[in-house]
Design a protein around this motif. Sequence first.
Motif, PDB file in Angstrom:
ATOM      1  N   ILE A   3      30.035  -9.099  -2.523  1.00 36.64           N
ATOM      2  CA  ILE A   3      30.052  -7.653  -2.728  1.00 36.64           C
ATOM      3  C   ILE A   3      31.226  -7.308  -3.650  1.00 36.64           C
ATOM      4  O   ILE A   3      32.379  -7.626  -3.356  1.00 36.64           O
ATOM      5  CB  ILE A   3      30.192  -6.895  -1.402  1.00 36.64           C
ATOM      6  N   ILE A   4      30.914  -6.686  -4.773  1.00 34.67           N
ATOM      7  CA  ILE A   4      31.922  -6.262  -5.743  1.00 34.67           C
ATOM      8  C   ILE A   4      32.108  -4.757  -5.595  1.00 34.67           C
ATOM      9  O   ILE A   4      31.145  -3.995  -5.726  1.00 34.67           O
ATOM     10  CB  ILE A   4      31.481  -6.577  -7.184  1.00 34.67           C
ATOM     11  N   THR A   5      33.325  -4.344  -5.321  1.00 33.85           N
ATOM     12  CA  THR A   5      33.623  -2.912  -5.234  1.00 33.85           C
ATOM     13  C   THR A   5      34.319  -2.473  -6.512  1.00 33.85           C
ATOM     14  O   THR A   5      35.313  -3.072  -6.934  1.00 33.85           O
ATOM     15  CB  THR A   5      34.525  -2.597  -4.022  1.00 33.85           C
ATOM     16  N   ILE A   6      33.771  -1.453  -7.135  1.00 37.75           N
ATOM     17  CA  ILE A   6      34.287  -0.937  -8.409  1.00 37.75           C
ATOM     18  C   ILE A   6      35.336   0.148  -8.154  1.00 37.75           C
ATOM     19  O   ILE A   6      35.222   0.938  -7.215  1.00 37.75           O
ATOM     20  CB  ILE A   6      33.118  -0.358  -9.238  1.00 37.75           C
ATOM     21  N   LYS A   7      36.347   0.184  -9.002  1.00 37.01           N
ATOM     22  CA  LYS A   7      37.378   1.211  -8.888  1.00 37.01           C
ATOM     23  C   LYS A   7      36.772   2.601  -9.093  1.00 37.01           C
ATOM     24  O   LYS A   7      35.794   2.757  -9.832  1.00 37.01           O
ATOM     25  CB  LYS A   7      38.469   0.973  -9.930  1.00 37.01           C
ATOM     26  N   GLN A   8      37.364   3.566  -8.435  1.00 42.78           N
ATOM     27  CA  GLN A   8      36.870   4.942  -8.533  1.00 42.78           C
ATOM     28  C   GLN A   8      36.830   5.388  -9.985  1.00 42.78           C
ATOM     29  O   GLN A   8      37.802   5.232 -10.730  1.00 42.78           O
ATOM     30  CB  GLN A   8      37.760   5.883  -7.718  1.00 42.78           C
ATOM     31  N   SER A  24      39.078  -5.647 -15.040  1.00 44.10           N
ATOM     32  CA  SER A  24      39.907  -4.456 -14.888  1.00 44.10           C
ATOM     33  C   SER A  24      39.194  -3.316 -14.156  1.00 44.10           C
ATOM     34  O   SER A  24      39.834  -2.377 -13.685  1.00 44.10           O
ATOM     35  CB  SER A  24      40.372  -3.961 -16.259  1.00 44.10           C
ATOM     36  N   ALA A  25      37.858  -3.394 -14.058  1.00 39.68           N
ATOM     37  CA  ALA A  25      37.083  -2.333 -13.388  1.00 39.68           C
ATOM     38  C   ALA A  25      36.866  -2.619 -11.907  1.00 39.68           C
ATOM     39  O   ALA A  25      36.365  -1.767 -11.178  1.00 39.68           O
ATOM     40  CB  ALA A  25      35.736  -2.159 -14.073  1.00 39.68           C
ATOM     41  N   ILE A  26      37.257  -3.813 -11.457  1.00 41.73           N
ATOM     42  CA  ILE A  26      36.952  -4.235 -10.090  1.00 41.73           C
ATOM     43  C   ILE A  26      38.137  -4.000  -9.157  1.00 41.73           C
ATOM     44  O   ILE A  26      39.264  -4.399  -9.446  1.00 41.73           O
ATOM     45  CB  ILE A  26      36.552  -5.723 -10.077  1.00 41.73           C
ATOM     46  N   GLU A  27      37.836  -3.365  -8.042  1.00 45.78           N
ATOM     47  CA  GLU A  27      38.851  -3.123  -7.012  1.00 45.78           C
ATOM     48  C   GLU A  27      39.029  -4.353  -6.129  1.00 45.78           C
ATOM     49  O   GLU A  27      40.141  -4.785  -5.859  1.00 45.78           O
ATOM     50  CB  GLU A  27      38.441  -1.922  -6.169  1.00 45.78           C
ATOM     51  N   ARG A  28      37.891  -4.933  -5.704  1.00 46.12           N
ATOM     52  CA  ARG A  28      37.958  -6.148  -4.888  1.00 46.12           C
ATOM     53  C   ARG A  28      36.593  -6.829  -4.875  1.00 46.12           C
ATOM     54  O   ARG A  28      35.570  -6.211  -5.172  1.00 46.12           O
ATOM     55  CB  ARG A  28      38.395  -5.831  -3.464  1.00 46.12           C
ATOM     56  N   VAL A  29      36.624  -8.107  -4.508  1.00 44.58           N
ATOM     57  CA  VAL A  29      35.400  -8.899  -4.341  1.00 44.58           C
ATOM     58  C   VAL A  29      35.440  -9.497  -2.942  1.00 44.58           C
ATOM     59  O   VAL A  29      36.416 -10.151  -2.563  1.00 44.58           O
ATOM     60  CB  VAL A  29      35.296 -10.015  -5.394  1.00 44.58           C
ATOM     61  N   GLU A  30      34.383  -9.261  -2.183  1.00 47.86           N
ATOM     62  CA  GLU A  30      34.308  -9.764  -0.814  1.00 47.86           C
ATOM     63  C   GLU A  30      33.172 -10.760  -0.695  1.00 47.86           C
ATOM     64  O   GLU A  30      32.125 -10.616  -1.310  1.00 47.86           O
ATOM     65  CB  GLU A  30      34.075  -8.607   0.163  1.00 47.86           C
ATOM     66  N   GLY A  31      33.411 -11.774   0.131  1.00 45.84           N
ATOM     67  CA  GLY A  31      32.399 -12.797   0.331  1.00 45.84           C
ATOM     68  C   GLY A  31      33.062 -14.139   0.498  1.00 45.84           C
ATOM     69  O   GLY A  31      34.166 -14.365   0.013  1.00 45.84           O
ATOM     70  N   ARG A  32      32.386 -15.037   1.173  1.00 44.17           N
ATOM     71  CA  ARG A  32      32.956 -16.342   1.454  1.00 44.17           C
ATOM     72  C   ARG A  32      33.257 -17.110   0.167  1.00 44.17           C
ATOM     73  O   ARG A  32      32.373 -17.324  -0.658  1.00 44.17           O
ATOM     74  CB  ARG A  32      32.011 -17.162   2.325  1.00 44.17           C
ATOM     75  N   SER A  48      33.395   2.790  -5.058  1.00 43.58           N
ATOM     76  CA  SER A  48      34.507   2.863  -4.112  1.00 43.58           C
ATOM     77  C   SER A  48      34.102   3.587  -2.834  1.00 43.58           C
ATOM     78  O   SER A  48      34.712   3.404  -1.783  1.00 43.58           O
ATOM     79  CB  SER A  48      35.705   3.562  -4.764  1.00 43.58           C
ATOM     80  N   ALA A  49      33.025   4.391  -2.918  1.00 45.58           N
ATOM     81  CA  ALA A  49      32.490   5.081  -1.736  1.00 45.58           C
ATOM     82  C   ALA A  49      31.436   4.233  -1.019  1.00 45.58           C
ATOM     83  O   ALA A  49      30.768   4.711  -0.106  1.00 45.58           O
ATOM     84  CB  ALA A  49      31.881   6.414  -2.150  1.00 45.58           C
ATOM     85  N   ARG A  50      31.283   2.996  -1.471  1.00 44.86           N
ATOM     86  CA  ARG A  50      30.367   2.017  -0.877  1.00 44.86           C
ATOM     87  C   ARG A  50      28.895   2.368  -1.063  1.00 44.86           C
ATOM     88  O   ARG A  50      28.044   2.021  -0.231  1.00 44.86           O
ATOM     89  CB  ARG A  50      30.685   1.793   0.607  1.00 44.86           C
ATOM     90  N   THR A  51      28.568   3.040  -2.141  1.00 51.29           N
ATOM     91  CA  THR A  51      27.161   3.285  -2.470  1.00 51.29           C
ATOM     92  C   THR A  51      26.698   2.212  -3.461  1.00 51.29           C
ATOM     93  O   THR A  51      27.461   1.777  -4.326  1.00 51.29           O
ATOM     94  CB  THR A  51      26.962   4.675  -3.098  1.00 51.29           C
ATOM     95  N   PHE A  52      25.448   1.820  -3.317  1.00 45.75           N
ATOM     96  CA  PHE A  52      24.898   0.759  -4.172  1.00 45.75           C
ATOM     97  C   PHE A  52      24.883   1.189  -5.640  1.00 45.75           C
ATOM     98  O   PHE A  52      24.478   2.302  -5.967  1.00 45.75           O
ATOM     99  CB  PHE A  52      23.474   0.417  -3.730  1.00 45.75           C
ATOM    100  N   LEU A  53      25.301   0.263  -6.508  1.00 41.88           N
ATOM    101  CA  LEU A  53      25.249   0.514  -7.950  1.00 41.88           C
ATOM    102  C   LEU A  53      24.307  -0.457  -8.663  1.00 41.88           C
ATOM    103  O   LEU A  53      23.535  -0.054  -9.521  1.00 41.88           O
ATOM    104  CB  LEU A  53      26.652   0.396  -8.566  1.00 41.88           C
TER     105      LEU A  53
END
Length: 212
Positions: A3-8, A24-32, A48-53
């Motif tokens: 899961i890639i979360t994009i900066k606001q 530079s656009a990525i806030e964090r990457v989650e996953g094993r 950043s609000a956790r809506t699918f993009l």
Amino acid sequence: MLIITIKQGKEKSILAGEPWIYASAIERVEGRNSEKMKPGATAIVQSSARTFLARAAYNSRSQIRARVWTLDEAQPIDHALIKRRVKLALEKSAPAAARAKPGQVVRRVNAEADGLPGLLVDGYGGKDGYLICEFQAGGVDAWKVPIVQALMLETGCGNVWERADDLVRKGEGLPVTSGALAGDAPPDEVIINEGGVQFSLDLKTGHKSRFR
């Protein structure tokens, strides 16, 4: 699942159709073991609000961290999708291929423009000729087998060669390999015509010089 979360605020370009997501656009990457994943692993991209993009091919080794496959949450990234996109790309370029004269190289698949980020395919000589592929991103490299299968099925061409751009492949963290993916290797030299000027072309490497 990655899961890639994009900066606001950075989601606007993705929603507008930009296929590349930079580090530079990525806030964090989650996953094993996300940093140890092979280039091209499929990830969900969210705001950043956790809506699918989007669904995208993730590559921790590239400055382009992800390349968008689809903005449709219901669309899985699977063999069927890849083969369908190859087919559509070939259908779009079919008129140009049909008009091609002997000695012309025709772009059959054009990367992001055909929904296959990083994949370039050129055709030479029609069914009895060669398809020259460049896998310039982790996503399409991960789907190499179904891509080649679709290329052969839809064109009837049995000779598929992989050409490698050293700098591009290394920048993507991919091994620099070239060779026949199916059938025979192209000849060391063919003569092509561009705008009435003849050139000598090595299909294997892409090296071109004016023919004398």
